[in-house]
Design an enzyme around this catalytic site. Structure first.
Site, mmCIF file in Angstrom:
data_model
loop_
_atom_site.group_PDB
_atom_site.id
_atom_site.type_symbol
_atom_site.label_atom_id
_atom_site.label_comp_id
_atom_site.label_asym_id
_atom_site.label_seq_id
_atom_site.Cartn_x
_atom_site.Cartn_y
_atom_site.Cartn_z
ATOM 1 N N HIS A 149 -2.463 -13.324 3.740
ATOM 2 C CA HIS A 149 -3.091 -13.821 2.521
ATOM 3 C C HIS A 149 -2.503 -15.187 2.209
ATOM 4 C CE1 HIS A 149 -3.635 -13.049 -2.115
ATOM 5 N NE2 HIS A 149 -4.374 -14.050 -1.673
ATOM 6 N N ASP A 181 -5.963 -6.375 -4.558
ATOM 7 C CA ASP A 181 -4.568 -6.815 -4.445
ATOM 8 C C ASP A 181 -4.005 -7.166 -5.818
ATOM 9 O OD1 ASP A 181 -2.162 -7.944 -3.679
ATOM 10 O OD2 ASP A 181 -3.055 -9.668 -2.656
ATOM 11 N N MET A 235 -2.018 -18.299 0.153
ATOM 12 C CA MET A 235 -2.123 -18.889 -1.189
ATOM 13 C C MET A 235 -1.512 -20.277 -1.108
ATOM 14 S SD MET A 235 -1.096 -15.421 -3.200
ATOM 15 C CE MET A 235 -0.416 -14.712 -1.714
ATOM 16 N N MET A 279 2.887 -18.219 0.171
ATOM 17 C CA MET A 279 2.781 -19.016 -1.062
ATOM 18 C C MET A 279 3.476 -20.360 -0.882
ATOM 19 S SD MET A 279 3.555 -16.061 -3.858
ATOM 20 C CE MET A 279 2.770 -14.445 -3.760
ATOM 21 N N ASP A 286 2.055 -12.168 2.129
ATOM 22 C CA ASP A 286 1.695 -13.129 1.086
ATOM 23 C C ASP A 286 2.369 -14.459 1.365
ATOM 24 O OD1 ASP A 286 0.011 -11.646 -0.777
ATOM 25 O OD2 ASP A 286 1.772 -10.373 -1.071
ATOM 26 N N MET A 316 -8.539 -10.228 -6.224
ATOM 27 C CA MET A 316 -7.229 -10.245 -6.884
ATOM 28 C C MET A 316 -7.331 -9.532 -8.228
ATOM 29 S SD MET A 316 -5.222 -11.718 -4.795
ATOM 30 C CE MET A 316 -3.814 -11.486 -5.886
ATOM 31 N N HIS A 331 0.413 -6.549 4.840
ATOM 32 C CA HIS A 331 -0.071 -7.661 4.018
ATOM 33 C C HIS A 331 1.049 -8.681 3.836
ATOM 34 C CE1 HIS A 331 -2.884 -9.308 0.983
ATOM 35 N NE2 HIS A 331 -1.796 -9.612 0.288
#
Ligand code: DX5
Ligand code: ZN
Length: 219
Positions: free
Chosen positions: A67, A176, A69, A38, A36, A138, A34
């Site tokens: 993921h 998550d 964001m 951002m 992330d 989430m 995973h």
């Protein structure tokens, strides 16, 4: 019931050793990685971009569960696909046109993920569910690892399971944020079949990644 899969979040890894950390996770039996992403705008934190993902792909052949964001997300989808993302998950609030962004991910032959923040309702994505491979629920407000699990999102998972059954759909349900050895059982019982975890996998049991992955998987 779908097989339980573990997707460790590298947000809690040693960023100076990311390649080795990914190799260790994959050797320890992680089902996917995973990542992330951002942007300091959609969420108040900054992480990594496509070139880093491209280089990290050399360290493991398991799927990269990316993921995003970031907002607006649409124009970056292709760059993450080309970098090697296998699953591309976006937030509906981060695109002006969810249908177009879903189409874009599909056209690039990547799995389509859509994520709901703790306060976001299923209505936001319900009519798209037949085009979605994975719903990421989430269980913290996105932005940081190490936050406290929000049990109220379990109801949303149960509702999604009902919708999936009633419409005869197949999407995975991933959870998550704040997952640990106590609430993993609750998440699985509610219907989640992919668990993301950063802090628990990297910090529990003196960082014994294999033990932590195995413990999260077993209920
Ligand atoms: C939060 C991220 C999560 C987070 C999980 O914005 O999406 O993936 O890193 O980390 P833990 O397991 O520490 O909550
Ligand atoms: Zn995440």
């Amino acid at each position: 019931m779908k097989k339980i899969q573990i997707s460790p979040s590298i947000l809690s890894a040693d960023f100076s050793q990311l390649g080795n950390e990914i190799k260790k996770l994959s050797d320890a039996g992680a089902d996917m990685i995973h990542v992330d992403v951002m942007d300091g705008h959609f969420v108040p934190n900054l992480t990594i971009g496509p070139p880093v993902i491209k280089d990290l792909k050399k360290y493991s052949s398991i799927p990269f569960d990316v993921h995003l964001m970031i907002s607006p997300v649409h124009k970056y989808i292709e760059a993450y696909a080309k970098a090697g993302a296998d699953i591309i998950t976006i937030h509906p609030e981060a695109t002006n046109n969810l249908q177009e962004s879903i189409d874009k991910i599909s056209e690039l032959n990547k799995k389509v993920g859509v994520s709901l923040n703790p306060k976001s309702k299923i209505d936001l994505i319900e009519k798209y569910l037949n085009q979605i491979d994975l719903v990421l629920i989430m269980s913290v407000n996105p932005g940081f690892g190490g936050q406290k699990f929000m049990p109220e999102v379990l109801e949303k998972i149960k509702k999604l399971v009902q919708i999936r059954e009633s419409k005869n759909l197949k999407f995975d349900i991933e959870i998550d944020g704040g997952i640990n050895f106590d609430n993993s059982k609750l998440a699985i019982e509610a219907g989640a079949n992919i668990l993301v975890s950063g802090t628990t996998i990297f910090k529990s049991n003196d960082g014994n990644i294999k033990k932590n992955i195995d413990l999260l998987r077993s209920i």
